[in-house]
Design an enzyme around this catalytic site. Structure first.
Site, PDB file in Angstrom:
ATOM      1  N   GLY A  55      -5.548   1.200 -14.613  1.00 23.52           N
ATOM      2  CA  GLY A  55      -5.068   0.915 -13.260  1.00 23.52           C
ATOM      3  C   GLY A  55      -6.192   0.924 -12.251  1.00 23.52           C
ATOM      4  O   GLY A  55      -7.072   1.779 -12.296  1.00 23.52           O
ATOM      5  N   PHE A  89       0.809  -1.232   0.000  1.00 24.43           N
ATOM      6  CA  PHE A  89       0.000   0.000   0.000  1.00 24.43           C
ATOM      7  C   PHE A  89       0.834   1.271   0.000  1.00 24.43           C
ATOM      8  O   PHE A  89       0.378   2.324   0.432  1.00 24.43           O
ATOM      9  CB  PHE A  89      -0.975   0.007   1.187  1.00 24.43           C
ATOM     10  CG  PHE A  89      -1.746  -1.277   1.350  1.00 24.43           C
ATOM     11  CD1 PHE A  89      -2.675  -1.659   0.402  1.00 24.43           C
ATOM     12  CD2 PHE A  89      -1.508  -2.125   2.414  1.00 24.43           C
ATOM     13  CE1 PHE A  89      -3.363  -2.855   0.514  1.00 24.43           C
ATOM     14  CE2 PHE A  89      -2.185  -3.329   2.538  1.00 24.43           C
ATOM     15  CZ  PHE A  89      -3.118  -3.695   1.584  1.00 24.43           C
ATOM     16  N   GLU A 122      -5.559   1.986  -6.848  1.00 24.90           N
ATOM     17  CA  GLU A 122      -5.730   3.091  -5.905  1.00 24.90           C
ATOM     18  C   GLU A 122      -7.058   3.827  -6.024  1.00 24.90           C
ATOM     19  O   GLU A 122      -7.534   4.409  -5.058  1.00 24.90           O
ATOM     20  CB  GLU A 122      -4.571   4.082  -6.075  1.00 24.90           C
ATOM     21  CG  GLU A 122      -3.265   3.479  -5.599  1.00 24.90           C
ATOM     22  CD  GLU A 122      -2.046   4.257  -6.069  1.00 24.90           C
ATOM     23  OE1 GLU A 122      -1.486   4.986  -5.262  1.00 24.90           O
ATOM     24  OE2 GLU A 122      -1.672   4.120  -7.250  1.00 24.90           O
TER      25      GLU A 122
END
Lengths: 331, 766
Positions: B730, B257, B733
């Protein structure tokens, strides 16, 4: 972890004898708190006397309707016991609101009573803590103290007692049985824990060599309508900001019997005698409940981080009593 | 699903096969669920010794005396290493964009090189012993005294001294269009508030751990890192050995993370300790040790001011932030990044300021900038909608920009209208009352909230080799990072489709610096970056295979041109027929066929870095590329106690191509869970008097437990971004962004109470 000796006690007499003779020995129950504190270097026993093999694991009905609970009964088993669930639901609910399933499977009744505060400064060897090191000072006062006490605190310590089970037992007039080389004695649960005063490191009336062997609950019909309400920052696996154990009996709109205790607010499970006095014989209305809560909390004082607990306790007391009233169980 | 028109400069997407998009099981599922997968602390070595750290207990000063005698007297202790006896490491290099490995030191401190203390928690000694238990016990016996120097540690009191962030190529820190303050002062409707967020920590399940093994001047390190290549280069530099002599191994990382992006003190000190004792050494940090030596997310204070016409058209958008860095490391938290692209305001001002404190340096944490920036911006939008009496989605749609609002760049794939429409439909948003406190269910006040999710998409250069063997097996080799997200699975799917082979025949080797280097796994870039090279390598491989076949009189592919050839059924096929790779290789008498992309060394590597930075900057000038989404939630607030429970969640996302429906949903869901923690319970508490972290552990730092997490519905548009390799934007996040705002907005809808300081706790709602 600091090296230590380990003895597994074959019987109660040996357990208390070893702890009374070995210097700096401690009883080891489930270890869910003691072992953590040893890892942190807060508890530093030279010898652990493992009592988990002792025959203190029964839950027995007493003549007259009370219940005797062996000190080594695991929290999970006590919570699931049919006698407890039907006669003292507040105790079952308090147990189930504590810790996690894994910890409840291991933690014992005796150990739960003498678990130590979760004040972060108590855990941190680099901080000043009068409980860990008498005379060192208290970094929680003036520091981070959102979880700390609003009742019965002193200028030496503002820690709270973390147990949920003990709050229910405080409401239920439980009596604790203690064994030592000097014999057996019985102490009301409400007298077991001490407020910090000038000696916050002395947390109970237990002597160092006394073993909790049982907890007895009296016959208490009002407890059949009882509830435990735990308020915390997440839905599970967190200590109480405030908790309320309540038992209520109402006849024709009037409170005929009541037990009320608070958790998360003091260094001991806090029996709300002032509130009970207001409630007993009064009408079971929200207004009376509020008055009762205010009576109990009149002495409460907060610090910048934790003053909210006073209002939270007030609201939780009222909401818990209301719930018992409206779900019909109190009638 | 919607489809974007193909653009002339679109790269090959290679995503038409049966595997990409499917919910393929993880290729590492079996080894992980059976315990066969070895993590960094699970590699046995003969003679392995164990280390433990001793941490400073003052924020700034000097060690005046350190006493190791009691620790050394413990049976089984091999060494106590302090500044008095530690061999020197080379100092940290100056940061340079031409050598990105210079960015990885977590701090500029040269550990144990001097008596200086720069933060509470900095290691002042390392104990090495025969077991971890002995090392930890002996570490507790090391005594240090200090001469304390003045320090500044409290963000809340220091934030007023913040200075504008230094401009960098990656983050200019400030942008403006028009005169936002003037427009704000004359706006028909305006909101102008401060929002704060606390320090957060990553709390990966796997603790930071290092196993270091020296063999002469060759070093092997097992390390759960997000950046194998840069860690390797950094260690080579610090210990003065050639890069080729250092091997970093991390096939599996147990969660990171952002917390395992930098190289922190524990890693360096383990390597140092192994050199001192001449044995392999392992350090597994305690959870407290992670808090004390690995940075977290910076706290922030953010101002968001919005001005609008009476119809809700934004005329002013101001978003400024103050965040912190350590005085000895850390970097800017781009909290205002989202506000550059979010809304078509006529006048915009975004500006980031920072202060340096005597604390452990901050670091990246899932969606740096956007996670906390979206809390402020998306709360403010909700506040403006409330002021205007407009539905908050409607307000957003009225201000949806056609182009980058500040400098007019094109969006490569702006799909916010689509994700909001999808999410609103799945959530059942229509008919929601605008009035706060309008729904009650028993003791619960019920509210719903919404917020935009947004995370920029980027690319980094990756080196990949692909081999097809005579038995038809495919081997993809790339030092990529498998941190639980399904990285290797995604690349196996891409390779299988690109080559037209069954996924079972594809093996992906990863997590080792002996493999072709991958970029660090950060910024949600790994899948797209590696796909870019992998697709190119597969193209090369197919051409090589075709070249072998087309010249052969016996091949059905004889004379076939690349454009007419399809890869499927384990081989290549043209109009007149086809054959398997195995058949092509067999006829040619070859045992395998290889293709490589990247894998440069020496000058070529530097040139590659320069080429990459130029393309990176050029791309940034051309496109705004981002994953986005719409977060919808329902919360219930106890009317008496103020307890907040999240009871329903729908997230609708545009992450470009969905490579793996199962792992993408898991990533997004995981981001939302982390966002729920950020919204309601997570905060690293720093004692303002001492700079010491008060709650360094999972008992008091409250991540969400199962009971805090409702069922989370995930929907993706699944539409490829035409400018990204494989169409991937992506998914690592974007899931956490917007979550805290959606919850705070729902809490406002439920209670009428607006909370602008995270986490939203019950004391805010009494």
């Amino acid at each position: 972890m600091r090296p230590f000796g380990y003895v597994s006690a074959p019987d109660v007499a040996t357990a208390v004898r070893v702890v009374s003779t070995e210097p700096n020995a401690k009883f080891l129950g489930g270890g869910t708190n003691l072992v953590d504190l040893m890892r942190e270097g807060v508890e530093r026993p030279d010898t652990l006397v493992d009592v988990t093999g002792l025959p203190l694991t029964a839950i027995e009905e007493l003549p007259g309707g009370g219940v005797r609970i062996g000190a080594l009964v695991r929290n999970a088993r006590l919570a699931a016991d049919p006698l407890i669930r039907s006669r003292y639901p507040v105790l079952s609910r308090a147990l189930l609101s504590g810790a996690s399933a894994q910890l409840r499977n291991v933690a014992t009744v005796g150990g739960n009573l003498v678990q130590r505060t979760r004040c972060p400064y108590f855990y941190d060897h680099a901080s000043a803590c009068n409980k860990r090191e008498p005379g060192a000072g208290c970094d929680a006062i003036g520091g981070v103290n959102r979880n700390h006490a609003v009742l019965g605190a002193s200028e030496h310590c503002i820690a709270t007692h973390p147990s949920d089970m003990a709050v229910a037992l405080a409401a239920l007039d439980a009596v604790v049985e203690l064994e030592s080389v000097r014999g057996t004695r019985r102490v009301p649960l409400l007298d077991l824990h001490r407020l910090p005063g000038e000696t916050p490191h002395v947390e109970t009336v237990l002597t160092a060599d006394e073993l909790i062997t049982a907890v007895e609950l009296p016959h208490l019909p009002v407890a059949a309508a009882s509830h435990y309400r735990k308020v915390r920052d997440r839905a599970s696996y967190a200590f109480a900001l405030v908790s309320v154990a309540a038992a209520l009996h109402v006849r024709e709109g009037v409170v005929t019997d009541v037990r009320l205790a608070l958790g998360g607010v003091a260094a001991k499970p806090w029996r709300a005698h002032q509130a009970e006095r207001v409630l007993l014989g009064a009408e079971a209305t929200e207004e009376v409940f509020l008055r009762a809560a205010d009576a109990e909390l009149a002495a409460a004082t907060g610090l910048p981080d934790n003053t909210f607990k006073i209002e939270l306790a007030r609201r939780t007391i009222v909401a818990t009593l209301q719930e018992l009233l409206t779900d019909g169980s109190a009638a | 699903m919607t489809t974007a028109p193909a653009r002339p400069d679109a790269p090959p997407t290679g995503t038409s096969g049966p595997y990409v998009g499917a919910p393929v099981d993880r290729v590492d599922g079996v080894v992980k669920t059976t315990g066969a997968a070895r993590f960094a602390a699970e590699h046995p070595y003969p003679g392995l010794a164990h280390a433990a750290l001793v941490h400073a207990t003052i924020p700034r000063g000097r060690v005046t005396w350190i006493d190791s005698a009691a620790a050394l007297a413990v049976d089984g202790v091999l060494a106590v290493i302090t500044h008095e006896n530690a061999p020197a490491m080379r100092p940290v290099k100056t940061q340079s964009v031409l050598d990105l490995s210079t960015l990885v030191p977590g701090s500029t401190v040269n550990h144990l090189a001097s008596d200086e203390v720069h933060w509470d928690g900095q290691p002042v000694a390392v104990v090495v012993a025969e077991s971890r238990q002995i090392a930890l016990h002996a570490a507790s016996l090391v005594r240090a005294t200090y001469r304390e120097l003045p320090s500044t540690v409290d963000f809340a009191t220091e934030k007023r001294n913040a200075l504008p962030q230094k401009k960098s190529v990656v983050d200019p820190g400030r942008a403006a269009k028009g005169d936002a303050e003037a427009a704000l002062s004359t706006a028909a409707v305006a909101v102008d508030h401060l929002y704060t967020t606390p320090v957060h920590h990553h709390n990966a399940l796997e603790l930071h751990t290092t196993t270091a093994v020296w063999d002469g001047d060759r070093l092997t390190v097992h390390e759960p890192t997000q950046g194998i290549d840069w860690t390797r280069k950094h260690l080579a530099h610090r210990f003065g050995v050639p890069v080729e002599n250092v091997r970093v191994i991390a096939p599996f990382v147990g969660g990171a993370f952002g917390g395992k992006w930098h190289v922190w003190a524990g890693t360096l000190l383990t390597v140092l300790a192994a050199r001192v004792v001449g044995r392999p050494v392992r350090l597994v940090l305690t959870r407290e040790g992670v808090y004390r030596t690995v940075g977290g997310r910076s706290p922030s204070e953010q101002r968001v001011a919005l001005g609008a016409d009476a119809d809700g058209t934004l005329t002013a958008l101001i978003h400024t932030s103050v965040t912190q860095v350590g005085r000895v490391g850390g970097g800017p938290e781009p909290a205002t990044g989202l506000s550059r692209y979010a809304y078509a305001a006529e006048n915009v001002l975004v500006e980031q300021k920072q202060i340096a404190l005597d604390l452990v340096p901050n670091t990246y944490m899932r969606a740096p900038g956007e996670a906390i920036g979206s809390f402020a911006l998306e709360s403010a939008i909700d506040e403006l909608a409330h002021e205007l009496g407009v539905d908050p989605i409607e307000l957003r749609m009225r201000n949806e920009p056609e182009r980058d609002p500040i400098d007019g760049r094109r969006f490569s794939h702006r799909k916010l209208r689509e994700v909001y429409a999808l999410g609103a439909e799945r959530f059942g948003w229509a008919g929601r009352s605008l009035r706060p406190r309008s729904t009650r269910d028993g003791r619960w006040l019920v509210g719903t909230g919404v917020a935009t999710a947004f995370h920029p998409a980027n690319l980094f250069p990756a080196n990949v080799t692909v081999r097809i063997s005579a038995d038809g097996g495919v081997l993809v080799r790339c030092g990529l990072h498998e941190m639980g997200m399904g990285a290797a699975t995604a690349q196996a799917q891409i390779a299988a489709d690109a080559l037209g082979v069954p996924i079972e025949s594809v093996r992906v080797e990863h997590g080792d610096s002996t493999l072709p280097a991958a970029p660090a796994a950060s910024g949600s870039t790994q899948t797209a970056s590696i796909a870019s090279s992998l697709l190119a390598a597969c193209e090369k491989l197919k051409r090589s295979a075709l070249a072998l076949a087309r010249g052969s009189a016996d091949s059905p592919l004889r004379g076939a041109k690349p454009a007419e050839v399809q890869a499927r059924d384990g081989g290549l096929h043209a109009a007149r027929g086809g054959e398997t790779y195995a058949a092509i290789l067999a006829r040619a008498g070859r045992s395998s066929l290889d293709a490589a992309v990247g894998a440069e060394r020496g000058f070529a590597a530097v040139a590659g870095q320069v080429r990459f930075m130029s393309k990176f900057l050029l791309d940034r000038r051309r496109w705004v590329r981002a994953a986005s989404g719409a977060q919808f939630c329902e919360v219930r607030v106890d009317a008496h106690t103020g307890e907040v429970r999240v009871t329903r969640w729908v997230g609708a996302f545009d992450v470009g191509t969905v490579i793996n429906a199962k792992t993408v949903a898991s990533q997004l869901r995981g981001g939302i869970v982390m966002g729920i923690g950020m919204a309601l319970s997570e905060a690293t508490v720093v004692d303002p008097r001492t700079g010491r972290i008060v709650n360094p552990g999972l008992a008091e730092y409250h991540v969400p437990v199962h009971a805090d997490v409702p069922p989370i519905e995930i929907h993706c548009l699944g539409d490829p971004d035409p400018t990204m390799p494989a169409g991937v934007l992506g998914a690592g996040e974007v899931g956490i962004t917007g979550v805290a705002a959606a919850i705070a907005n729902a809490v406002h809808h439920a209670t009428g109470r607006r909370v602008r300081d995270l986490p939203v706790t019950l004391d805010d709602l009494l």
